[in-house]
Design a protein around this motif. Structure first.
Motif, mmCIF file in Angstrom:
data_model
loop_
_atom_site.group_PDB
_atom_site.id
_atom_site.type_symbol
_atom_site.label_atom_id
_atom_site.label_comp_id
_atom_site.label_asym_id
_atom_site.label_seq_id
_atom_site.Cartn_x
_atom_site.Cartn_y
_atom_site.Cartn_z
ATOM 1 N N ARG A 1 41.704 61.472 -0.809
ATOM 2 C CA ARG A 1 41.376 61.515 0.616
ATOM 3 C C ARG A 1 42.513 62.209 1.348
ATOM 4 N NH1 ARG A 1 39.710 55.219 1.213
ATOM 5 N NH2 ARG A 1 37.714 55.378 0.173
ATOM 6 N N THR A 2 42.188 62.683 2.546
ATOM 7 C CA THR A 2 43.234 63.276 3.382
ATOM 8 C C THR A 2 44.026 62.151 4.041
ATOM 9 O OG1 THR A 2 41.875 63.339 5.361
ATOM 10 C CG2 THR A 2 41.745 65.253 3.880
ATOM 11 N N ARG A 3 45.149 62.490 4.612
ATOM 12 C CA ARG A 3 45.964 61.484 5.292
ATOM 13 C C ARG A 3 45.278 60.944 6.551
ATOM 14 N NH1 ARG A 3 51.448 61.134 3.728
ATOM 15 N NH2 ARG A 3 51.871 62.567 2.052
ATOM 16 N N THR A 4 44.381 61.718 7.137
ATOM 17 C CA THR A 4 43.650 61.205 8.303
ATOM 18 C C THR A 4 42.522 60.275 7.871
ATOM 19 O OG1 THR A 4 42.313 63.218 8.334
ATOM 20 C CG2 THR A 4 44.195 63.133 9.832
ATOM 21 N N GLN A 5 41.955 60.477 6.690
ATOM 22 C CA GLN A 5 40.924 59.574 6.186
ATOM 23 C C GLN A 5 41.528 58.259 5.698
ATOM 24 O OE1 GLN A 5 39.455 62.235 3.167
ATOM 25 N NE2 GLN A 5 37.558 62.633 4.305
ATOM 26 N N SER A 6 42.709 58.310 5.188
ATOM 27 C CA SER A 6 43.377 57.130 4.652
ATOM 28 C C SER A 6 44.850 57.183 5.042
ATOM 29 C CB SER A 6 43.226 57.108 3.131
ATOM 30 O OG SER A 6 43.796 55.964 2.590
ATOM 31 N N PRO A 7 45.168 56.840 6.308
ATOM 32 C CA PRO A 7 46.549 57.002 6.767
ATOM 33 C C PRO A 7 47.530 56.129 5.980
ATOM 34 C CG PRO A 7 45.165 56.019 8.489
ATOM 35 C CD PRO A 7 44.297 56.279 7.314
ATOM 36 N N PRO A 8 48.642 56.723 5.566
ATOM 37 C CA PRO A 8 49.636 55.947 4.811
ATOM 38 C C PRO A 8 50.450 55.047 5.729
ATOM 39 C CG PRO A 8 50.428 58.158 5.172
ATOM 40 C CD PRO A 8 49.035 58.107 5.731
ATOM 41 N N ARG A 9 51.050 54.050 5.146
ATOM 42 C CA ARG A 9 51.992 53.188 5.858
ATOM 43 C C ARG A 9 53.377 53.506 5.316
ATOM 44 N NH1 ARG A 9 49.202 47.221 5.894
ATOM 45 N NH2 ARG A 9 47.394 47.827 7.110
ATOM 46 N N TYR A 10 54.312 53.622 6.209
ATOM 47 C CA TYR A 10 55.686 53.913 5.819
ATOM 48 C C TYR A 10 56.549 52.709 6.129
ATOM 49 C CZ TYR A 10 54.051 58.704 5.661
ATOM 50 O OH TYR A 10 53.366 59.840 5.365
ATOM 51 N N TYR A 11 57.427 52.360 5.221
ATOM 52 C CA TYR A 11 58.342 51.249 5.399
ATOM 53 C C TYR A 11 59.760 51.772 5.217
ATOM 54 C CZ TYR A 11 54.165 48.426 4.710
ATOM 55 O OH TYR A 11 52.918 47.887 4.818
ATOM 56 N N CYS A 12 60.629 51.446 6.143
ATOM 57 C CA CYS A 12 62.037 51.811 6.014
ATOM 58 C C CYS A 12 62.769 50.586 5.503
ATOM 59 C CB CYS A 12 62.604 52.251 7.359
ATOM 60 S SG CYS A 12 61.867 53.772 7.942
#
Length: 106
Positions: free
Chosen positions: A24-35
């Motif tokens: 999927r594209t990032r807009t279809q399945s937005p990732p979560r980022y953790y710092c």
């Protein structure tokens, strides 16, 4: 963003190389980022809302807490927020500081 494992020789094929790997594209399945950085982390009880620690000296010595009495115990969370904001500034904002954007304006 791949849903299935992909083949190391062809990233668009499935791991067993029998079909196209679903993605999927990032807009279809937005990732979560953790710092995160657990190298010098501390764990506090949930009831301890204002912990106090002697500052841990890392690579970045620009935090306001390091300009004061260095060995005075203080709450580490404001320093963490400062470090996060300073990292964003250095990575995203300072890169653009010396660029001339006047050519973008018509």
């Amino acid at each position: 963003m791949f849903i299935d494992a992909w083949h190391p020789g062809d990233h668009y094929m499935s791991e067993d190389y029998k079909r196209v790997a679903r993605h999927r594209t990032r807009t279809q399945s937005p990732p979560r980022y953790y710092c995160i950085d657990f190298s010098i982390s501390r764990k506090y009880e949930a009831s301890n809302t204002n912990p106090s620690e002697v500052p841990i000296f890392g690579g970045d010595k620009e935090a306001p807490e390091f300009k004061e009495d260095n060995y005075k115990p203080r709450n580490p969370f404001p320093t963490d927020v400062w470090y996060f904001g300073h990292a964003i500034q250095e990575i995203f904002l300072d890169v653009r500081r010396n660029n001339d954007f006047s050519s973008c304006i018509s």
